[in-house]
Design a protein around this motif. Structure first.
Motif, PDB file in Angstrom:
ATOM      1  N   SER A   1     -41.468  17.976 -23.986  1.00 19.84           N
ATOM      2  CA  SER A   1     -40.324  17.561 -24.785  1.00 19.84           C
ATOM      3  C   SER A   1     -39.030  17.642 -23.980  1.00 19.84           C
ATOM      4  O   SER A   1     -38.174  16.751 -24.054  1.00 19.84           O
ATOM      5  CB  SER A   1     -40.233  18.445 -26.035  1.00 19.84           C
ATOM      6  N   ILE A   2     -38.893  18.709 -23.214  1.00 18.40           N
ATOM      7  CA  ILE A   2     -37.703  18.892 -22.378  1.00 18.40           C
ATOM      8  C   ILE A   2     -37.610  17.797 -21.313  1.00 18.40           C
ATOM      9  O   ILE A   2     -36.535  17.214 -21.088  1.00 18.40           O
ATOM     10  CB  ILE A   2     -37.725  20.276 -21.707  1.00 18.40           C
ATOM     11  N   ILE A   3     -38.719  17.507 -20.652  1.00 20.00           N
ATOM     12  CA  ILE A   3     -38.717  16.456 -19.629  1.00 20.00           C
ATOM     13  C   ILE A   3     -38.371  15.114 -20.265  1.00 20.00           C
ATOM     14  O   ILE A   3     -37.600  14.327 -19.709  1.00 20.00           O
ATOM     15  CB  ILE A   3     -40.086  16.381 -18.919  1.00 20.00           C
ATOM     16  N   SER A   4     -38.903  14.855 -21.454  1.00 21.77           N
ATOM     17  CA  SER A   4     -38.605  13.612 -22.160  1.00 21.77           C
ATOM     18  C   SER A   4     -37.110  13.483 -22.418  1.00 21.77           C
ATOM     19  O   SER A   4     -36.515  12.413 -22.230  1.00 21.77           O
ATOM     20  CB  SER A   4     -39.363  13.558 -23.487  1.00 21.77           C
ATOM     21  N   ARG A   5     -36.511  14.575 -22.844  1.00 24.57           N
ATOM     22  CA  ARG A   5     -35.054  14.574 -23.100  1.00 24.57           C
ATOM     23  C   ARG A   5     -34.279  14.350 -21.805  1.00 24.57           C
ATOM     24  O   ARG A   5     -33.315  13.572 -21.758  1.00 24.57           O
ATOM     25  CB  ARG A   5     -34.677  15.910 -23.743  1.00 24.57           C
ATOM     26  N   GLY A   6     -34.710  15.017 -20.736  1.00 22.67           N
ATOM     27  CA  GLY A   6     -33.980  14.937 -19.467  1.00 22.67           C
ATOM     28  C   GLY A   6     -34.011  13.561 -18.823  1.00 22.67           C
ATOM     29  O   GLY A   6     -33.045  13.164 -18.160  1.00 22.67           O
ATOM     30  N   VAL A   7     -35.106  12.834 -18.999  1.00 19.31           N
ATOM     31  CA  VAL A   7     -35.216  11.491 -18.385  1.00 19.31           C
ATOM     32  C   VAL A   7     -34.922  10.393 -19.399  1.00 19.31           C
ATOM     33  O   VAL A   7     -35.068   9.215 -19.101  1.00 19.31           O
ATOM     34  CB  VAL A   7     -36.611  11.274 -17.755  1.00 19.31           C
ATOM     35  N   ASN A   8     -34.506  10.803 -20.614  1.00 23.58           N
ATOM     36  CA  ASN A   8     -34.208   9.863 -21.698  1.00 23.58           C
ATOM     37  C   ASN A   8     -35.382   8.918 -21.931  1.00 23.58           C
ATOM     38  O   ASN A   8     -35.232   7.684 -21.918  1.00 23.58           O
ATOM     39  CB  ASN A   8     -32.934   9.069 -21.391  1.00 23.58           C
ATOM     40  N   ALA A   9     -36.544   9.511 -22.153  1.00 27.34           N
ATOM     41  CA  ALA A   9     -37.773   8.730 -22.315  1.00 27.34           C
ATOM     42  C   ALA A   9     -37.732   7.905 -23.590  1.00 27.34           C
ATOM     43  O   ALA A   9     -37.061   8.253 -24.568  1.00 27.34           O
ATOM     44  CB  ALA A   9     -38.985   9.664 -22.338  1.00 27.34           C
ATOM     45  N   ALA A  10     -38.472   6.804 -23.558  1.00 24.26           N
ATOM     46  CA  ALA A  10     -38.623   5.988 -24.767  1.00 24.26           C
ATOM     47  C   ALA A  10     -39.649   6.600 -25.699  1.00 24.26           C
ATOM     48  O   ALA A  10     -39.604   6.375 -26.913  1.00 24.26           O
ATOM     49  CB  ALA A  10     -39.052   4.575 -24.381  1.00 24.26           C
ATOM     50  N   LEU A  11     -40.570   7.392 -25.125  1.00 28.12           N
ATOM     51  CA  LEU A  11     -41.661   7.973 -25.910  1.00 28.12           C
ATOM     52  C   LEU A  11     -42.193   9.216 -25.218  1.00 28.12           C
ATOM     53  O   LEU A  11     -42.294   9.255 -23.988  1.00 28.12           O
ATOM     54  CB  LEU A  11     -42.800   6.947 -26.064  1.00 28.12           C
ATOM     55  N   TYR A  12     -42.523  10.226 -26.009  1.00 25.84           N
ATOM     56  CA  TYR A  12     -43.201  11.421 -25.506  1.00 25.84           C
ATOM     57  C   TYR A  12     -44.609  11.434 -26.081  1.00 25.84           C
ATOM     58  O   TYR A  12     -44.786  11.586 -27.284  1.00 25.84           O
ATOM     59  CB  TYR A  12     -42.424  12.677 -25.901  1.00 25.84           C
ATOM     60  N   GLU A  13     -45.607  11.259 -25.226  1.00 21.25           N
ATOM     61  CA  GLU A  13     -47.004  11.294 -25.651  1.00 21.25           C
ATOM     62  C   GLU A  13     -47.567  12.696 -25.440  1.00 21.25           C
ATOM     63  O   GLU A  13     -47.438  13.272 -24.360  1.00 21.25           O
ATOM     64  CB  GLU A  13     -47.842  10.294 -24.852  1.00 21.25           C
ATOM     65  N   ASN A  14     -48.211  13.217 -26.460  1.00 19.54           N
ATOM     66  CA  ASN A  14     -48.838  14.528 -26.375  1.00 19.54           C
ATOM     67  C   ASN A  14     -50.335  14.339 -26.580  1.00 19.54           C
ATOM     68  O   ASN A  14     -50.803  14.120 -27.706  1.00 19.54           O
ATOM     69  CB  ASN A  14     -48.238  15.464 -27.436  1.00 19.54           C
ATOM     70  N   TRP A  15     -51.079  14.407 -25.477  1.00 19.70           N
ATOM     71  CA  TRP A  15     -52.517  14.121 -25.498  1.00 19.70           C
ATOM     72  C   TRP A  15     -53.304  15.406 -25.694  1.00 19.70           C
ATOM     73  O   TRP A  15     -53.116  16.386 -24.981  1.00 19.70           O
ATOM     74  CB  TRP A  15     -52.931  13.443 -24.199  1.00 19.70           C
ATOM     75  N   THR A  16     -54.207  15.372 -26.668  1.00 24.73           N
ATOM     76  CA  THR A  16     -54.998  16.556 -27.015  1.00 24.73           C
ATOM     77  C   THR A  16     -56.421  16.121 -27.348  1.00 24.73           C
ATOM     78  O   THR A  16     -56.878  15.074 -26.889  1.00 24.73           O
ATOM     79  CB  THR A  16     -54.311  17.327 -28.165  1.00 24.73           C
TER      80      THR A  16
END
Length: 437
Positions: free
Chosen positions: A193-208
């Motif tokens: 989530s932090i990396i997504s915020r830092g790079v201004n991502a369009a989407l954060y995928e959480n694979w489980t």
């Protein structure tokens, strides 16, 4: 310019070489997946060990002056096996020896536990043939050991602006002096989530290993429907009551930036999963509740006193007694002359008589009643805010199935209703509510 996707892969997604191959296929399928956040290897089968658990055990052995070599050998075998099976040119044994020596010489608990992600990150970076970035250079904890999100986001933005693709291990960062500091268990979700915020991502995928959130617990309800979309607020309410697929703190870094999270299944990548979106951008197309979740084993302490509402500071005195015993409360429904405090039995831990005595002494109640066999169920959905029929449907279904409701509370946001039932009615109530909607 392609939009950036940050993809975090959990321990089950990286448990063995076969899972690594699935991850590579997913990452290379969409070139927008530029920043990859791995967890430590999880269990390969039911009786297997999670690497993080083994690392914690190594640290415990060193603290107790017990040899940790037997446990560490299991860890070494897992990582060496991964490198060999993936046919990588990576000197993982040297990295393992560095970790072994530092643990032997009294490395901190946080450093020791973090090496699961660190080593897995090295392997995944080599396998994907993209750079490895150590999160100790990015994720900053202040002198109190608390994440400084503002500084961290700035570091992530500056560092990764010149690195187009990278593997960044989850779960840890560093204090100002460079010492490793970990999040709580499951904290790789927060890293993503932090990396997504830092790079201004369009989407954060959480694979489980599951295809998103379900409307109810599949151990209780047969084949519950998958939740296709859910808001951050709804997710928080369900997670709080036990619907755990994502670390509950993982929503905060992306929520403010409006970055959606997609929970996906590594073993079934074609499944839509669950999309977690901004609270303002979503309406439930089914016009029904989003989900239902709950937990057992709570105690209700009900305090009655005439003219309680006119006595300033009364509830504060009640709560201060719990605070003095280092206890949290779950809910606090009240009336004009009464207030109830709902506490988890695990928090009480045999302190009930002592607490009651202090309430009698400090609060001078007319009457106290204790009920220690309560379960709480959260019925969650934004649709409740604009549909009066939801509550009627809920309570009518419980009534028709002879489920006695002992407590009702609803937050001012009106997206959830908490009901209290007897422990013995918990499973029945969950099924009844799910079937009604």
């Amino acid at each position: 310019m392609n939009e950036i996707i940050v993809a975090k892969f959990g321990g089950s997604s990286l448990a063995d070489s076969a899972q690594f191959k699935k991850v590579k296929s997913i990452v290379t399928e969409d070139l927008r997946r530029k920043y990859i956040v791995p967890s430590a290897p999880g269990k390969r089968f039911k009786e297997d060990y999670k690497i993080t658990d083994l690392l914690y055990l190594c640290h415990a052995h060193v603290e107790q002056n017990i040899s940790f070599e037997e446990v560490f050998n299991i860890i070494e075998e897992r990582y060496v096996g991964l490198v060999e099976e993936l046919n990588l040119d990576l000197d993982i044994k040297n990295e393992l020896n560095i970790v072994r020596e530092k643990v032997k010489n009294g490395a901190s608990k946080d450093y020791t536990a973090s090496r699961g992600e660190y080593l897995n990150g090295l392997i995944l970076a080599a396998y994907l043939d993209i750079p490895f970035v150590d999160p100790k250079e990015l994720i900053y904890f202040n002198e109190k050991g608390v994440l400084d999100l503002e500084v961290t986001v700035k570091r992530v933005s500056e560092k990764l602006s010149s690195i187009e693709r990278a593997v960044i291990p989850g779960f840890y960062g560093a204090l100002e002096n460079g010492d490793i500091k970990t999040f709580s268990r499951g904290g790789s979700d927060i890293t993503g989530s932090i990396i997504s915020r830092g790079v201004n991502a369009a989407l954060y995928e959480n694979w489980t290993d599951v295809s998103g959130f379900l409307m109810a617990d599949p151990r209780i309800v047969d084949n519950p429907r998958n939740i296709e979309k859910i808001t951050y607020k709804e997710l928080r309410e369900l997670s709080y009551m036990g619907a755990t697929v994502l670390h509950e703190e993982a929503v905060f870094p992306v929520r403010e930036a409006g970055i959606p999270i997609n929970i996906k299944n590594t073993n079934s990548p074609e499944d839509k999963g669950t999309l977690i979106v901004s609270d303002d951008n979503f309406e439930n197309k089914y016009n029904t509740i989003t989900g239902v979740a709950g937990k057992k084993d709570f105690t209700v302490i009900t305090i009655e006193k005439t003219m309680m509402n006119a006595e300033k500071g009364y509830c504060r005195r009640v709560l201060s007694i719990l605070e003095d015993h280092n206890m949290a409360f779950e809910h606090m429904p009240s009336g004009i002359d009464n207030v109830s405090v709902i506490v988890s039995n695990s928090e009480l831990n045999g302190k009930i008589e002592e607490i009651l005595e202090e309430i009698r002494f400090k609060c001078k109640p007319d009457f106290i009643e204790v009920h220690g066999d309560m379960a709480l169920i959260a019925v969650v959905g934004k649709v409740m805010k604009r549909n009066a029929g939801i509550s009627a449907k809920l309570f009518n279904a419980l009534y028709e199935n002879d489920v006695n409701v002992r407590m009702i509370t609803q937050g001012s946001s009106e997206i959830n209703i908490i009901i209290g039932v007897e422990n013995g009615d918990f499973e029945k109530a969950l099924k009844v509510i799910y079937e009604a909607f």
